[in-house]
Design a protein around this motif. Structure first.
Motif, PDB file in Angstrom:
ATOM      1  N   TYR A  39       0.885  -1.425  -0.213  1.00 42.07           N
ATOM      2  CA  TYR A  39       0.205  -0.387   0.081  1.00 42.07           C
ATOM      3  C   TYR A  39       1.042   0.998   0.201  1.00 42.07           C
ATOM      4  O   TYR A  39       0.482   2.311   0.967  1.00 42.07           O
ATOM      5  CB  TYR A  39      -0.863  -0.224   1.557  1.00 42.07           C
ATOM      6  N   ASN A  40       1.486   1.179  -0.709  1.00 48.94           N
ATOM      7  CA  ASN A  40       2.929   2.615  -1.227  1.00 48.94           C
ATOM      8  C   ASN A  40       3.262   2.895  -2.479  1.00 48.94           C
ATOM      9  O   ASN A  40       4.075   1.440  -3.164  1.00 48.94           O
ATOM     10  CB  ASN A  40       4.074   1.992  -0.115  1.00 48.94           C
ATOM     11  N   GLY A  66       5.292   4.021  -3.477  1.00 46.55           N
ATOM     12  CA  GLY A  66       6.996   3.286  -4.113  1.00 46.55           C
ATOM     13  C   GLY A  66       7.285   2.408  -4.718  1.00 46.55           C
ATOM     14  O   GLY A  66       8.303   2.373  -5.625  1.00 46.55           O
ATOM     15  N   VAL A  67       6.226   1.184  -4.737  1.00 48.98           N
ATOM     16  CA  VAL A  67       6.609   0.268  -4.738  1.00 48.98           C
ATOM     17  C   VAL A  67       6.676  -0.127  -6.688  1.00 48.98           C
ATOM     18  O   VAL A  67       7.352  -0.680  -6.829  1.00 48.98           O
ATOM     19  CB  VAL A  67       5.576  -1.320  -4.098  1.00 48.98           C
ATOM     20  N   LEU A  68       6.002   1.011  -6.968  1.00 55.93           N
ATOM     21  CA  LEU A  68       5.241   0.596  -8.464  1.00 55.93           C
ATOM     22  C   LEU A  68       5.970   1.909  -9.319  1.00 55.93           C
ATOM     23  O   LEU A  68       6.529   1.565 -10.270  1.00 55.93           O
ATOM     24  CB  LEU A  68       4.193   1.378  -8.434  1.00 55.93           C
ATOM     25  N   ARG A  69       6.992   2.417  -8.394  1.00 55.26           N
ATOM     26  CA  ARG A  69       8.232   3.490  -9.037  1.00 55.26           C
ATOM     27  C   ARG A  69       9.265   2.311  -9.083  1.00 55.26           C
ATOM     28  O   ARG A  69      10.411   2.541 -10.303  1.00 55.26           O
ATOM     29  CB  ARG A  69       7.842   4.773  -8.289  1.00 55.26           C
ATOM     30  N   GLN A  70       9.640   1.441  -8.526  1.00 58.14           N
ATOM     31  CA  GLN A  70      10.642   0.992  -8.734  1.00 58.14           C
ATOM     32  C   GLN A  70      10.861  -0.569  -9.289  1.00 58.14           C
ATOM     33  O   GLN A  70      10.536  -1.481  -8.320  1.00 58.14           O
ATOM     34  CB  GLN A  70      11.019   0.367  -6.914  1.00 58.14           C
ATOM     35  N   ARG A  71      11.021   0.175  -9.872  1.00 54.19           N
ATOM     36  CA  ARG A  71      10.982  -1.895 -10.903  1.00 54.19           C
ATOM     37  C   ARG A  71      12.307  -3.171 -10.352  1.00 54.19           C
ATOM     38  O   ARG A  71      12.183  -4.306 -10.243  1.00 54.19           O
ATOM     39  CB  ARG A  71      11.505  -1.481 -12.307  1.00 54.19           C
ATOM     40  N   HIS A  77       8.030 -14.557  -5.695  1.00 57.83           N
ATOM     41  CA  HIS A  77       6.731 -14.033  -4.952  1.00 57.83           C
ATOM     42  C   HIS A  77       5.869 -13.011  -5.656  1.00 57.83           C
ATOM     43  O   HIS A  77       6.237 -12.206  -7.147  1.00 57.83           O
ATOM     44  CB  HIS A  77       7.173 -12.627  -3.905  1.00 57.83           C
ATOM     45  N   GLU A  78       4.806 -12.387  -5.740  1.00 55.55           N
ATOM     46  CA  GLU A  78       4.233 -11.905  -6.823  1.00 55.55           C
ATOM     47  C   GLU A  78       3.293 -10.251  -5.710  1.00 55.55           C
ATOM     48  O   GLU A  78       2.450 -10.458  -5.088  1.00 55.55           O
ATOM     49  CB  GLU A  78       2.462 -12.847  -6.886  1.00 55.55           C
ATOM     50  N   PRO A  79       4.139  -9.755  -6.293  1.00 57.33           N
ATOM     51  CA  PRO A  79       3.642  -8.126  -5.275  1.00 57.33           C
ATOM     52  C   PRO A  79       2.264  -7.426  -5.834  1.00 57.33           C
ATOM     53  O   PRO A  79       2.258  -7.652  -7.204  1.00 57.33           O
ATOM     54  CB  PRO A  79       4.441  -7.381  -5.903  1.00 57.33           C
ATOM     55  N   TRP A 124       7.607  -1.423   4.042  1.00 55.92           N
ATOM     56  CA  TRP A 124       9.573  -0.755   3.746  1.00 55.92           C
ATOM     57  C   TRP A 124       9.671  -0.638   5.463  1.00 55.92           C
ATOM     58  O   TRP A 124       8.946   0.311   5.393  1.00 55.92           O
ATOM     59  CB  TRP A 124       9.209   0.414   3.181  1.00 55.92           C
ATOM     60  N   GLY A 125      10.299  -1.790   5.927  1.00 50.53           N
ATOM     61  CA  GLY A 125      10.947  -1.513   6.917  1.00 50.53           C
ATOM     62  C   GLY A 125       9.930  -1.022   7.960  1.00 50.53           C
ATOM     63  O   GLY A 125       8.838  -1.396   8.569  1.00 50.53           O
ATOM     64  N   ARG A 126      10.187   0.288   8.620  1.00 48.71           N
ATOM     65  CA  ARG A 126       9.277   1.374  10.163  1.00 48.71           C
ATOM     66  C   ARG A 126       9.449   2.324   8.800  1.00 48.71           C
ATOM     67  O   ARG A 126       9.484   4.010  10.063  1.00 48.71           O
ATOM     68  CB  ARG A 126      10.673   1.407  10.721  1.00 48.71           C
ATOM     69  N   SER A 127       9.229   3.008   7.823  1.00 48.66           N
ATOM     70  CA  SER A 127       8.724   4.387   7.204  1.00 48.66           C
ATOM     71  C   SER A 127       7.537   4.586   7.696  1.00 48.66           C
ATOM     72  O   SER A 127       6.678   3.854   8.345  1.00 48.66           O
ATOM     73  CB  SER A 127       8.668   3.629   5.674  1.00 48.66           C
ATOM     74  N   PRO A 128       7.467   5.929   7.062  1.00 49.15           N
ATOM     75  CA  PRO A 128       6.075   6.341   7.844  1.00 49.15           C
ATOM     76  C   PRO A 128       4.935   5.851   7.047  1.00 49.15           C
ATOM     77  O   PRO A 128       3.567   5.989   7.111  1.00 49.15           O
ATOM     78  CB  PRO A 128       6.058   8.201   7.065  1.00 49.15           C
ATOM     79  N   TYR A 129       5.094   5.047   6.126  1.00 48.63           N
ATOM     80  CA  TYR A 129       4.148   4.749   4.890  1.00 48.63           C
ATOM     81  C   TYR A 129       4.229   3.474   5.471  1.00 48.63           C
ATOM     82  O   TYR A 129       2.966   2.384   4.568  1.00 48.63           O
ATOM     83  CB  TYR A 129       4.160   5.260   3.548  1.00 48.63           C
ATOM     84  N   ALA A 130       4.500   3.116   6.368  1.00 51.40           N
ATOM     85  CA  ALA A 130       4.210   1.352   6.775  1.00 51.40           C
ATOM     86  C   ALA A 130       3.149   0.685   7.521  1.00 51.40           C
ATOM     87  O   ALA A 130       2.573   0.019   7.373  1.00 51.40           O
ATOM     88  CB  ALA A 130       5.664   0.829   7.523  1.00 51.40           C
TER      89      ALA A 130
END
Length: 672
Positions: A20-21, A23-28, A39-41, A55-61
């Motif tokens: 639900y971030n 950034g995953v869509l932008r990072q090929r 895995h299937e994102p 992503w780790g403990r990011s603000p969007y996690a």
């Protein structure tokens, strides 16, 4: 030993991972690593067999954490592996590996992570893995490789004997989730001064701080007569080499201090603390085990990460990831200032721009720029050009599936600041590499590369088919050469033409089966050096034009040559080689030398040292499929399995025209 793949097989990491971030869509690359790991994102709403990744403990996690908690699904936290890229992630540089963790995240000491669980419970007594770990530590130190690598290892560091205090960026998750806060940094500096009265203190800023991205905790106001801030992009390994004590909160450089032989004073709770390798101001009570450097490195760099080969698009080993990072980092360090390039044929320029223009501008001009290095095609250098201290450029020894004279672009190039490998009149960078000790892991890597080359039957150009049946007897292969080639003009002795070479071989070997293989450039009519069949058969028993070089070498007993690179290829395959000139591989005790080998070649390297220098350390490789710098293993894979180069009519016409000009130049030189 449990690995991320074992956890996946055991069901701890589901196949489908919802995120639900954006950034995953932008990072090929991130998606490619996950796909390669099985895995299937996915976007959307997960089912009962799925998992949620953050992503780790990011603000969007928090978004994913809420979905996972609400539906009782596994929560998988992703983080970069500890060797990431040349530049930090915020610059857009993608990672080489991930930590895919179903338990926690390595810098959050509130609960055990996958790395902590492995450090605490695995036996860590596999001798092969520990040997890989020791080699890996030594290799990272020797090559100056770290998590980020946009520093200059040649920049000077302070005189040895200082206390090193490591700064970090404010608000970093490893601080807030690692049992520390901003006030700890003030306390750490005070401890460093109290515990080392009168000592010089060097405060090292974070790379993102001196790049202007994010602030750190220290400024000029924290300095006194004995304290300085170092914000230059120096090698962390060089800096650690001169330190007498190291202080850190939770920086990864604190872990590198352990690997460099220090026992750092640690004020936070990073993954590497409380295992008996640090002085802990704030220990983690549950970590009771005592580990060695090799054991902790085996987990952090070999067993826990999921490493990815971006050229071949597959998972890879730690060592393969280091190979790739080394290639990319070398490109940055050598090319970051940009170049002026002269003496370059028009057809080569697009390829040269892709190879040398990745990190800085590449401008083609015959006029050097004092602010930038001056590249020049080695065979075109004149005495006037020589005055500008050019960096010589030439094809490497694993070049292509086709001829340079036919305008087939190279997969490898060499750059040389001293000379060039085929000119024995002066030292070259290759000579220096052959003479020096190999880096850690170099012997095994060279051995594997030779085996891979031999098995794939690869040579410089990779042309021709299987040789016909050869007569019985002692077979000597004589490779023809281009007679105006610089290696002949500068490295030949009295024997300097193909006819003279054949005559000498027959004179010294009257009963041998002599096989003459004309040079492919000469056969194609592109370069001078042709000898009629009638003249050649006065000395040779057979003329083989289209036979595959690797198969031919395997079928003969020895090779006689003036300066041909085929002699090097024969050495790699265990054949006896006699030289009548001074190629780069002569004069080291590996060949029978009847020509003028330079007397300065006094060291006696073995074949693996020669191969490592010529195939790994000296050339730079470029992967045409991914557009990335790559290690020789990838280039070899492309030559063995990649598609043949597509040569259109413009290439063929251009190569013929180039051959005409070369022939005229050769005749003009001979008439003079």
């Amino acid at each position: 030993m449990a690995t991320p793949q074992d956890l996946k097989a055991a069901g701890a990491i589901p196949r489908r991972l919802f995120f639900y971030n954006g950034g995953v869509l932008r990072q090929r690359r991130l998606r490619a690593i996950l796909n390669a790991a099985g895995h299937e994102p996915r976007l959307g709403w997960p089912g009962p067999e799925d998992g949620v990744m953050v992503w780790g403990r990011s603000p969007y996690a928090a978004r994913g954490e809420r979905v996972a908690a609400r539906h009782g699904l596994p929560l998988i936290r992703l983080e970069d592996a500890f060797l990431r890229s040349v530049h930090p992630g915020r610059t857009g540089d993608p990672p080489l590996g991930l930590l895919i963790d179903p338990l926690g995240v390595h810098f959050d000491s509130a609960q055990p992570s996958m790395i902590e669980r492995m450090l605490a419970t695995e036996r860590l007594d596999d001798h092969a893995v520990l040997a890989r770990a020791r080699d890996g530590i030594a290799r990272l130190r020797a090559a100056h490789l770290s998590k980020y690598n946009d520093f200059d290892p040649t920049l000077p560091v302070p005189e040895p004997g200082y206390v090193l205090v490591i700064d970090q960026i404010r608000g970093d998750a490893s601080i807030t989730h690692g049992g520390a806060n901003e006030a700890i940094f003030r306390e750490m500096l005070a401890y460093a001064r109290i515990e080392n009265p009168g000592a010089r203190i060097v405060i090292k800023t974070h790379p993102e701080t001196h790049a202007g991205h994010r602030p750190g905790h220290y400024g000029r106001g924290d300095c006194d007569a004995n304290t300085e801030i170092l914000d230059a992009p120096v090698s962390p390994w060089a800096l650690l080499e001169g330190a007498i004590a190291v202080y850190t909160v939770s920086s990864l450089m604190g872990y590198e201090a352990i690997l460099a032989g220090h026992k750092p004073r640690v004020f936070g709770q990073p993954f590497y603390t409380s295992w008996g390798l640090t002085q802990d101001e704030n220990p983690v009570p549950r970590r009771e085990r005592k580990l060695t450097r090799a054991q902790i490195f085996a987990v952090s760099h070999i067993l826990a990460p999921t490493w990815f080969d971006p050229c071949r698009g597959r998972l890879c080993s730690f060592e393969e990831a280091v190979d790739q990072l080394e290639a990319e980092t070398r490109t940055f360090r050598e090319d970051r200032l940009g170049y002026v390039a002269g003496g370059m044929s028009l057809w080569k320029r697009p390829h040269l721009r892709r190879i040398f223009g990745r990190h800085g501008p590449l401008r083609f001009s015959e006029t050097p720029d004092p602010a930038r290095p001056f590249l020049y095609w080695a065979s075109r250098i004149t005495p006037e050009v020589e005055k500008n201290n050019p960096i010589r450029v030439e094809d490497g020894f694993l070049r292509s599936r086709g001829l340079g004279a036919e305008l087939v672009p190279p997969l490898s190039l060499v750059t040389d600041r001293q000379g060039i490998y085929y000119d024995p009149r002066r030292p070259s960078d290759l000579e220096a590499l052959i003479s020096q000790e190999m880096p850690p892991g170099g012997r095994l890597r060279a051995e594997r590369l030779i085996a891979q080359l031999t098995e794939a039957r690869l040579t410089k150009y990779n042309l021709g088919g299987a040789p016909p049946g050869l007569p019985e007897g002692h077979r000597i292969l004589v490779p023809g050469q281009v007679e105006d080639d610089a290696s002949i003009r500068w490295g030949a002795g009295e024997t300097c033409t193909n006819a003279m070479l054949l005559a000498r071989v027959r004179e010294d070997n009257p009963d041998a089966i002599i096989i003459f293989k004309p040079h492919p450039d000469v056969e194609a009519g592109l370069r001078p050096g042709a000898i009629s069949d009638e003249d050649a058969l006065r000395f040779a028993d057979l003329i083989l034009r289209d036979a595959d070089t690797a198969s031919l070498i395997a079928a003969v007993d020895e090779v006689w040559t003036i300066t041909s690179g085929l002699g090097f290829e024969a050495l790699l395959r265990g054949k006896k080689v006699t030289t009548l000139g001074a190629p780069f591989y002569a004069g080291w005790g590996l060949t029978r030398d009847l020509g003028p080998a330079p007397q300065r070649r006094t060291t006696r390297p073995d074949l693996l040292q020669l191969a490592h220098a010529a195939l790994i350390a000296y050339p730079r490789y470029f992967d045409p499929a991914s557009g990335l710098p790559c290690p020789p293993e990838v280039a070899l894979d492309r030559l063995a399995n990649g598609p043949a180069p597509n040569r259109g009519p413009l290439n063929r016409a251009g190569s013929k025209l180039q051959g005409v000009f070369a022939s005229y130049a050769w005749l003009w030189r001979r008439q003079r």
